[in-house]
Design a protein around this motif. Structure first.
Motif, PDB file in Angstrom:
ATOM      1  N   HIS A  17      31.882 -16.003  19.439  1.00  0.00           N
ATOM      2  CA  HIS A  17      30.877 -16.906  20.020  1.00  0.00           C
ATOM      3  C   HIS A  17      30.803 -18.207  19.225  1.00  0.00           C
ATOM      4  O   HIS A  17      30.648 -19.280  19.792  1.00  0.00           O
ATOM      5  CB  HIS A  17      29.502 -16.224  20.070  1.00  0.00           C
ATOM      6  N   PHE A  18      30.920 -18.069  17.898  1.00  0.00           N
ATOM      7  CA  PHE A  18      30.869 -19.266  17.067  1.00  0.00           C
ATOM      8  C   PHE A  18      32.040 -20.196  17.381  1.00  0.00           C
ATOM      9  O   PHE A  18      31.885 -21.416  17.484  1.00  0.00           O
ATOM     10  CB  PHE A  18      30.859 -18.885  15.582  1.00  0.00           C
ATOM     11  N   ARG A  19      33.222 -19.610  17.572  1.00  0.00           N
ATOM     12  CA  ARG A  19      34.390 -20.438  17.884  1.00  0.00           C
ATOM     13  C   ARG A  19      34.256 -21.061  19.272  1.00  0.00           C
ATOM     14  O   ARG A  19      34.624 -22.215  19.486  1.00  0.00           O
ATOM     15  CB  ARG A  19      35.684 -19.613  17.776  1.00  0.00           C
ATOM     16  N   ILE A  20      33.743 -20.298  20.222  1.00  0.00           N
ATOM     17  CA  ILE A  20      33.535 -20.850  21.568  1.00  0.00           C
ATOM     18  C   ILE A  20      32.503 -21.983  21.504  1.00  0.00           C
ATOM     19  O   ILE A  20      32.674 -23.036  22.118  1.00  0.00           O
ATOM     20  CB  ILE A  20      33.086 -19.744  22.557  1.00  0.00           C
ATOM     21  N   LEU A  21      31.451 -21.775  20.718  1.00  0.00           N
ATOM     22  CA  LEU A  21      30.421 -22.806  20.557  1.00  0.00           C
ATOM     23  C   LEU A  21      31.019 -24.077  19.948  1.00  0.00           C
ATOM     24  O   LEU A  21      30.736 -25.190  20.407  1.00  0.00           O
ATOM     25  CB  LEU A  21      29.289 -22.266  19.675  1.00  0.00           C
ATOM     26  N   SER A  22      31.872 -23.904  18.924  1.00  0.00           N
ATOM     27  CA  SER A  22      32.514 -25.073  18.309  1.00  0.00           C
ATOM     28  C   SER A  22      33.353 -25.821  19.330  1.00  0.00           C
ATOM     29  O   SER A  22      33.354 -27.051  19.385  1.00  0.00           O
ATOM     30  CB  SER A  22      33.431 -24.655  17.154  1.00  0.00           C
ATOM     31  N   LEU A  23      34.072 -25.058  20.151  1.00  0.00           N
ATOM     32  CA  LEU A  23      34.900 -25.680  21.186  1.00  0.00           C
ATOM     33  C   LEU A  23      34.039 -26.467  22.165  1.00  0.00           C
ATOM     34  O   LEU A  23      34.335 -27.630  22.473  1.00  0.00           O
ATOM     35  CB  LEU A  23      35.678 -24.602  21.944  1.00  0.00           C
ATOM     36  N   ILE A  24      32.976 -25.848  22.669  1.00  0.00           N
ATOM     37  CA  ILE A  24      32.213 -26.535  23.711  1.00  0.00           C
ATOM     38  C   ILE A  24      31.393 -27.704  23.137  1.00  0.00           C
ATOM     39  O   ILE A  24      31.158 -28.677  23.832  1.00  0.00           O
ATOM     40  CB  ILE A  24      31.355 -25.584  24.582  1.00  0.00           C
ATOM     41  N   CYS A  25      31.017 -27.609  21.848  1.00  0.00           N
ATOM     42  CA  CYS A  25      30.347 -28.766  21.224  1.00  0.00           C
ATOM     43  C   CYS A  25      31.329 -29.934  21.106  1.00  0.00           C
ATOM     44  O   CYS A  25      30.967 -31.088  21.340  1.00  0.00           O
ATOM     45  CB  CYS A  25      29.796 -28.410  19.844  1.00  0.00           C
ATOM     46  N   GLY A  26      32.579 -29.623  20.746  1.00  0.00           N
ATOM     47  CA  GLY A  26      33.600 -30.672  20.668  1.00  0.00           C
ATOM     48  C   GLY A  26      33.831 -31.298  22.036  1.00  0.00           C
ATOM     49  O   GLY A  26      33.921 -32.528  22.177  1.00  0.00           O
ATOM     50  N   LEU A  27      33.885 -30.446  23.055  1.00  0.00           N
ATOM     51  CA  LEU A  27      34.087 -30.941  24.424  1.00  0.00           C
ATOM     52  C   LEU A  27      32.903 -31.804  24.851  1.00  0.00           C
ATOM     53  O   LEU A  27      33.072 -32.871  25.443  1.00  0.00           O
ATOM     54  CB  LEU A  27      34.262 -29.745  25.371  1.00  0.00           C
TER      55      LEU A  27
END
Ligand SMILES: [Fe+2]
Ligand SMILES: [Fe+2]
Length: 178
Positions: A17-27
């Protein structure tokens, strides 16, 4: 809550979830900005790599949701969390098509370049996906990840964590637009 309070599977899912969150924050950062922001330029090597990483990560998010639906949610359902799994599955039903839509727009930009119309469509779909994902991740962290010991016994939790790590190491999730 610190990760040490999580079960083994809880820690694995928390990391994903943390990695997905990092991805979507970057997006989110990349598509935000006044006047709609500068379009992603697929001719730029770095932007191209980010867009490619995004398409891979979106497949991984879809796969993450598939794991939850096929393995995790049935156990939560059996543990009395039927309302919760119905809600989360419903959110997956929104996120899946959105993720596929953003993916196809990203692929179109990679294959055919970017114009105003394509960029507008990408921005709008990406923003929808970001907001759906944010609230979904928040819900799963609170209601599932931190409460897994209510639904799974230690042995099942351990077995699922080992299998998940072997089949889907959390680091497989690409983080783009950092
Ligand atoms: Fe999840
Ligand atoms: Fe989920």
């Amino acid at each position: 809550m610190a990760a040490s309070f999580l079960t083994e599977l809880g820690q694995v899912l928390h990391e994903e979830h943390f990695r997905i969150l990092s991805l979507i924050c970057g997006l989110e950062n990349r598509v935000a900005g006044g006047e709609g922001g500068r379009p992603i330029d697929p001719a730029n090597a770095e932007e191209r790599a980010n867009l490619q990483a995004l398409t891979v990560a979106l497949d991984q998010i879809i796969d993450h949701n598939r794991f939850e639906e096929s393995i995790l949610f049935p156990l939560i359902y059996a543990g009395g969390g039927g309302d919760l799994t119905a809600l989360l599955t419903h959110e997956h039903d929104t996120i899946g098509p959105l993720a596929r839509h953003v993916r196809s727009l990203a692929t179109a930009i990679l294959d055919h370049g970017v114009d105003g119309e394509r960029w507008d469509a990408f921005q709008s779909a990406a923003k929808d996906l970001v907001s759906e994902m944010m609230s979904h991740l928040q819900k799963e962290e609170m209601a599932v990840v931190q409460r897994l010991r209510l639904f799974l016994d230690t042995e099942t939790d351990h077995r699922l964590a080992e299998r998940h790590l072997a089949e889907r190491p959390p680091t497989r999730i690409k983080i783009a637009f950092q």
